[in-house]
Design a protein around this motif. Structure first.
Motif, PDB file in Angstrom:
ATOM      1  N   THR A 138       1.047  25.724   4.601  1.00 29.85           N
ATOM      2  CA  THR A 138       1.581  26.226   5.870  1.00 29.85           C
ATOM      3  C   THR A 138       1.593  25.152   6.954  1.00 29.85           C
ATOM      4  O   THR A 138       2.604  24.995   7.655  1.00 29.85           O
ATOM      5  N   PRO A 139       0.511  24.380   7.152  1.00 36.42           N
ATOM      6  CA  PRO A 139       0.558  23.317   8.156  1.00 36.42           C
ATOM      7  C   PRO A 139       1.643  22.275   7.885  1.00 36.42           C
ATOM      8  O   PRO A 139       2.287  21.803   8.824  1.00 36.42           O
ATOM      9  N   LEU A 140       1.849  21.913   6.606  1.00 42.40           N
ATOM     10  CA  LEU A 140       2.884  20.931   6.294  1.00 42.40           C
ATOM     11  C   LEU A 140       4.275  21.489   6.577  1.00 42.40           C
ATOM     12  O   LEU A 140       5.160  20.774   7.077  1.00 42.40           O
ATOM     13  N   LEU A 141       4.488  22.759   6.264  1.00 41.90           N
ATOM     14  CA  LEU A 141       5.771  23.384   6.567  1.00 41.90           C
ATOM     15  C   LEU A 141       5.996  23.453   8.067  1.00 41.90           C
ATOM     16  O   LEU A 141       7.107  23.215   8.560  1.00 41.90           O
ATOM     17  N   ILE A 162       0.837  -1.202   0.000  1.00 42.69           N
ATOM     18  CA  ILE A 162       0.000   0.000   0.000  1.00 42.69           C
ATOM     19  C   ILE A 162       0.869   1.248   0.000  1.00 42.69           C
ATOM     20  O   ILE A 162       0.591   2.219  -0.719  1.00 42.69           O
ATOM     21  N   ILE A 163       1.940   1.221   0.797  1.00 48.09           N
ATOM     22  CA  ILE A 163       2.833   2.379   0.891  1.00 48.09           C
ATOM     23  C   ILE A 163       3.450   2.692  -0.466  1.00 48.09           C
ATOM     24  O   ILE A 163       3.716   3.855  -0.791  1.00 48.09           O
ATOM     25  N   ARG A 164       3.659   1.665  -1.283  1.00 43.51           N
ATOM     26  CA  ARG A 164       4.215   1.923  -2.608  1.00 43.51           C
ATOM     27  C   ARG A 164       3.263   2.750  -3.471  1.00 43.51           C
ATOM     28  O   ARG A 164       3.667   3.313  -4.485  1.00 43.51           O
ATOM     29  N   LEU A 165       2.006   2.775  -3.065  1.00 34.43           N
ATOM     30  CA  LEU A 165       1.036   3.608  -3.776  1.00 34.43           C
ATOM     31  C   LEU A 165       1.016   5.030  -3.228  1.00 34.43           C
ATOM     32  O   LEU A 165       0.220   5.859  -3.680  1.00 34.43           O
ATOM     33  N   ALA A 166       1.902   5.307  -2.256  1.00 33.67           N
ATOM     34  CA  ALA A 166       1.911   6.623  -1.614  1.00 33.67           C
ATOM     35  C   ALA A 166       2.079   7.773  -2.604  1.00 33.67           C
ATOM     36  O   ALA A 166       1.438   8.818  -2.428  1.00 33.67           O
ATOM     37  N   PRO A 167       2.943   7.656  -3.619  1.00 34.21           N
ATOM     38  CA  PRO A 167       3.015   8.769  -4.576  1.00 34.21           C
ATOM     39  C   PRO A 167       1.660   9.096  -5.208  1.00 34.21           C
ATOM     40  O   PRO A 167       1.287  10.267  -5.347  1.00 34.21           O
ATOM     41  N   LEU A 168       0.914   8.035  -5.574  1.00 33.02           N
ATOM     42  CA  LEU A 168      -0.409   8.251  -6.164  1.00 33.02           C
ATOM     43  C   LEU A 168      -1.372   8.812  -5.122  1.00 33.02           C
ATOM     44  O   LEU A 168      -2.143   9.744  -5.406  1.00 33.02           O
ATOM     45  N   GLY A 169      -1.318   8.229  -3.896  1.00 39.27           N
ATOM     46  CA  GLY A 169      -2.177   8.728  -2.829  1.00 39.27           C
ATOM     47  C   GLY A 169      -1.861  10.167  -2.466  1.00 39.27           C
ATOM     48  O   GLY A 169      -2.760  10.972  -2.211  1.00 39.27           O
ATOM     49  N   ALA A 227     -10.575   6.584  10.480  1.00 40.78           N
ATOM     50  CA  ALA A 227     -10.635   7.450   9.294  1.00 40.78           C
ATOM     51  C   ALA A 227      -9.770   8.689   9.470  1.00 40.78           C
ATOM     52  O   ALA A 227      -9.054   9.109   8.554  1.00 40.78           O
ATOM     53  N   ILE A 228      -9.815   9.283  10.662  1.00 46.96           N
ATOM     54  CA  ILE A 228      -9.000  10.467  10.936  1.00 46.96           C
ATOM     55  C   ILE A 228      -7.535  10.080  11.028  1.00 46.96           C
ATOM     56  O   ILE A 228      -6.648  10.781  10.527  1.00 46.96           O
ATOM     57  N   ILE A 229      -7.244   8.933  11.667  1.00 50.66           N
ATOM     58  CA  ILE A 229      -5.863   8.462  11.787  1.00 50.66           C
ATOM     59  C   ILE A 229      -5.255   8.279  10.398  1.00 50.66           C
ATOM     60  O   ILE A 229      -4.167   8.783  10.096  1.00 50.66           O
ATOM     61  N   ALA A 230      -5.952   7.537   9.550  1.00 53.08           N
ATOM     62  CA  ALA A 230      -5.418   7.228   8.225  1.00 53.08           C
ATOM     63  C   ALA A 230      -5.271   8.482   7.373  1.00 53.08           C
ATOM     64  O   ALA A 230      -4.274   8.666   6.684  1.00 53.08           O
ATOM     65  N   THR A 231      -6.277   9.362   7.422  1.00 55.11           N
ATOM     66  CA  THR A 231      -6.212  10.583   6.624  1.00 55.11           C
ATOM     67  C   THR A 231      -5.068  11.483   7.090  1.00 55.11           C
ATOM     68  O   THR A 231      -4.292  11.997   6.277  1.00 55.11           O
ATOM     69  N   GLY A 232      -4.956  11.656   8.405  1.00 54.51           N
ATOM     70  CA  GLY A 232      -3.900  12.502   8.945  1.00 54.51           C
ATOM     71  C   GLY A 232      -2.516  11.975   8.623  1.00 54.51           C
ATOM     72  O   GLY A 232      -1.621  12.722   8.217  1.00 54.51           O
ATOM     73  N   ILE A 233      -2.320  10.656   8.804  1.00 56.79           N
ATOM     74  CA  ILE A 233      -1.022  10.057   8.516  1.00 56.79           C
ATOM     75  C   ILE A 233      -0.715  10.140   7.025  1.00 56.79           C
ATOM     76  O   ILE A 233       0.425  10.398   6.623  1.00 56.79           O
ATOM     77  N   ALA A 234      -1.724   9.910   6.198  1.00 58.73           N
ATOM     78  CA  ALA A 234      -1.513   9.962   4.752  1.00 58.73           C
ATOM     79  C   ALA A 234      -1.102  11.367   4.308  1.00 58.73           C
ATOM     80  O   ALA A 234      -0.234  11.531   3.444  1.00 58.73           O
ATOM     81  N   ILE A 235      -1.693  12.397   4.904  1.00 62.48           N
ATOM     82  CA  ILE A 235      -1.327  13.771   4.560  1.00 62.48           C
ATOM     83  C   ILE A 235       0.100  14.060   5.027  1.00 62.48           C
ATOM     84  O   ILE A 235       0.912  14.632   4.303  1.00 62.48           O
ATOM     85  N   ALA A 236       0.419  13.644   6.256  1.00 60.99           N
ATOM     86  CA  ALA A 236       1.772  13.867   6.782  1.00 60.99           C
ATOM     87  C   ALA A 236       2.814  13.115   5.968  1.00 60.99           C
ATOM     88  O   ALA A 236       3.969  13.554   5.873  1.00 60.99           O
ATOM     89  N   TYR A 237       2.394  12.000   5.363  1.00 62.83           N
ATOM     90  CA  TYR A 237       3.337  11.189   4.600  1.00 62.83           C
ATOM     91  C   TYR A 237       3.895  11.945   3.388  1.00 62.83           C
ATOM     92  O   TYR A 237       4.962  11.607   2.878  1.00 62.83           O
ATOM     93  N   ALA A 238       3.193  12.975   2.980  1.00 62.48           N
ATOM     94  CA  ALA A 238       3.645  13.738   1.815  1.00 62.48           C
ATOM     95  C   ALA A 238       5.028  14.332   2.035  1.00 62.48           C
ATOM     96  O   ALA A 238       5.820  14.447   1.105  1.00 62.48           O
ATOM     97  N   VAL A 239       5.330  14.724   3.269  1.00 65.98           N
ATOM     98  CA  VAL A 239       6.642  15.301   3.570  1.00 65.98           C
ATOM     99  C   VAL A 239       7.458  14.377   4.479  1.00 65.98           C
ATOM    100  O   VAL A 239       8.473  14.789   5.047  1.00 65.98           O
ATOM    101  N   ASP A 240       7.030  13.143   4.609  1.00 66.90           N
ATOM    102  CA  ASP A 240       7.712  12.219   5.521  1.00 66.90           C
ATOM    103  C   ASP A 240       9.169  11.961   5.157  1.00 66.90           C
ATOM    104  O   ASP A 240      10.015  11.897   6.054  1.00 66.90           O
ATOM    105  N   PRO A 241       9.530  11.765   3.878  1.00 67.45           N
ATOM    106  CA  PRO A 241      10.945  11.517   3.584  1.00 67.45           C
ATOM    107  C   PRO A 241      11.862  12.610   4.098  1.00 67.45           C
ATOM    108  O   PRO A 241      12.980  12.329   4.534  1.00 67.45           O
TER     109      PRO A 241
END
Length: 463
Positions: A235-238, A210-217, A385-399
């Motif tokens: 701003t929140p991501l920064l 599933i994580i390999r789909l992270a770029p698409l997600g 739902a909130i856990i997954a959505t929040g983590i998925a959004i944070a994953y955008a800048v995770d690397p």
């Protein structure tokens, strides 16, 4: 098979392998492309594009959601039962106990630093994402509840209901109870433990796919967020990235040097001089496991007894993660709470602290940023739902965040054994003050004075 066929097979295998650097670039590219598509959708009013982005992002979130509860259950059960492997006589028990105590103390300070930084910078504030407003209101109401409300919400009416209804806090409670029971039964519970290990590995494999789909997600989530909320979403991501770096920097360059100077009587300059190579490697590789041989040798070069270093550093590699398991869960939890407009109360802050201090030890061997952040927000009773959505959004800048987190993890994995070795009288000052033994690029340390060939180190790297 001919040499040509073998070479072709190897090329295919290499192509199919998961390349972290390529993946990180793909996530960043998706972040930028998603933002561009979101801006186009917002500027042109293209509803079909907004719908497409929303569908892609929500599908990725659902895929993450169904792994949350089984991951929590199996990680805790496997982690608690794995504590049996630490035994081995009074000396080992004393060293193990003192090491675990310092793990807990430094995690306590680290999570408090994370909470302080996140409370100051307030990452996630300014954008209110509400996928389920009714459930968010319920969580907000609970945040101001009493300890009695918290205790009453811990115990499920029946086991299946906790999973079926997505009651994450109840699943954590059941996991701790079952894990403790399995630990007390010893060999009698071995089949059950092995089953949970297998299930955990299966979930990890599925999660990996599933994580390999992270770029698409990421493209869908960020694109839909920009289309819906505009540029204010960046701003929140920064702030999330900045809070993570600041919190980790305070631990790395503040907490650890203080411990080294006042407890271990080791100069911070000497520590960083001997450990900087492995810290750089950890920053680039984003892997405590890959840094293990170098971390162990750095501890030995600092004067830590070799046999103790061989026990403490590998244990720390899977358990002592102040960046991933203390600072970031605190910052990430407040980021998700701010993102969804959830007010945090005293009970919730104490819960974050408790999970950071005890969670890493309870999940020894399986601790990571995803597991610890999931456990933390799960203990806060955020819905899946909130856990997954929040983590998925944070994953955008995770690397980007993961580089600093891992560097902090590895520094702590060397610092604590150094501190414990000093308190136990097994820190060799002659070795500490001697010039550093070189750490080879391939991860095999040279230590000619120890009388051991560097060829032994790759075995350790595989462990």
């Amino acid at each position: 098979m001919s040499e040509t066929q073998v070479a072709s097979s190897r090329r295919r295998g290499s192509f199919l392998r998961f390349n972290p650097k390529v993946f990180a670039l793909a996530v960043i590219a998706s972040l930028l492309l998603g933002a561009l598509l979101g801006w186009v959708a917002d500027s042109t009013g293209a509803e079909w594009l907004v719908t497409t982005l929303d569908t892609v992002g929500s599908t990725f979130t659902k895929l993450l959601t169904f792994t949350v509860l089984p991951l929590i259950f199996t990680a805790i059960v496997v982690g608690i039962t794995s504590l049996r492997t630490i035994g081995g006589g009074r000396t080992a028990a004393r060293l193990g106990g003192k090491t675990a105590l310092w793990f807990a103390l430094t995690s306590l300070v680290s999570v408090l630093i994370g909470i302080g930084v996140a409370s100051l910078l307030r990452p996630g504030q300014g954008v209110d994402i509400t996928p389920d407003q009714q459930r968010v209101d319920e969580v907000s109401e609970m945040s101001g509840g009493s300890w009695l409300d918290l205790v009453q919400g811990l115990v499920p009416e029946h086991l299946v209901g906790a999973f079926a209804e997505g009651e994450t806090l109840q699943v954590v409670f059941v996991s701790l109870l079952v894990g403790a029971a399995a630990y007390s039964l010893g060999d009698k519970a071995k089949p059950f433990v092995e089953f949970n290990k297998a299930v955990f590995e299966i979930i990890q494999r599925v999660l990996g796919w599933i994580i390999r789909l992270a770029p698409l997600g990421t493209l869908g989530l960020i694109g839909n967020a920009v289309a819906t909320y505009g540029n204010e979403f960046f701003t929140p991501l920064l702030k999330l990235t900045g809070a993570t770096y600041l919190g980790c920097a305070l631990v790395l360059f503040g907490l650890y040097p203080l411990l080294l100077w006042f407890v271990a009587r080791v100069s911070p300059a000497r520590f960083f001089g001997k450990a900087w190579t492995v810290l750089q490697f950890a920053f680039v590789s984003r892997s405590s496991g890959a840094s293990l041989p170098l971390s162990r040798q750095a501890a030995v070069n600092l004067g830590v007894d070799r046999s103790y270093a061989s026990f403490a550093v590998p244990l720390a590699t899977t358990t002592k993660m102040d960046g991933c398991a203390a600072v970031y869960p605190a910052v990430g939890s407040l980021f998700i709470a701010n993102l969804f407009g959830i007010e945090m109360g005293l009970v919730q802050y104490l819960t974050i602290v408790a999970v950071a201090v005890f969670g890493a030890i309870a999940t020894a061997g399986v601790t990571g940023w995803f597991t610890m952040l999931t456990l933390t927000v799960g203990a806060l009773d955020f819905p899946p739902a909130i856990i997954a959505t929040g983590i998925a959004i944070a994953y955008a800048v995770d690397p980007i965040m993961d580089m600093m987190r891992t560097m902090t993890n590895v520094a702590g994995q060397i610092t604590v054994p150094t501190v414990v070795a000093r308190t136990e009288g097994i820190l060799d000052d002659e070795v500490l003050n001697a010039p550093s033994s070189p750490l080879l690029v391939d991860g095999s340390p040279e230590d000619p004075e120890a009388g051991q060939s560097s060829r032994e180190e790759p075995v350790l790297a595989k462990a």
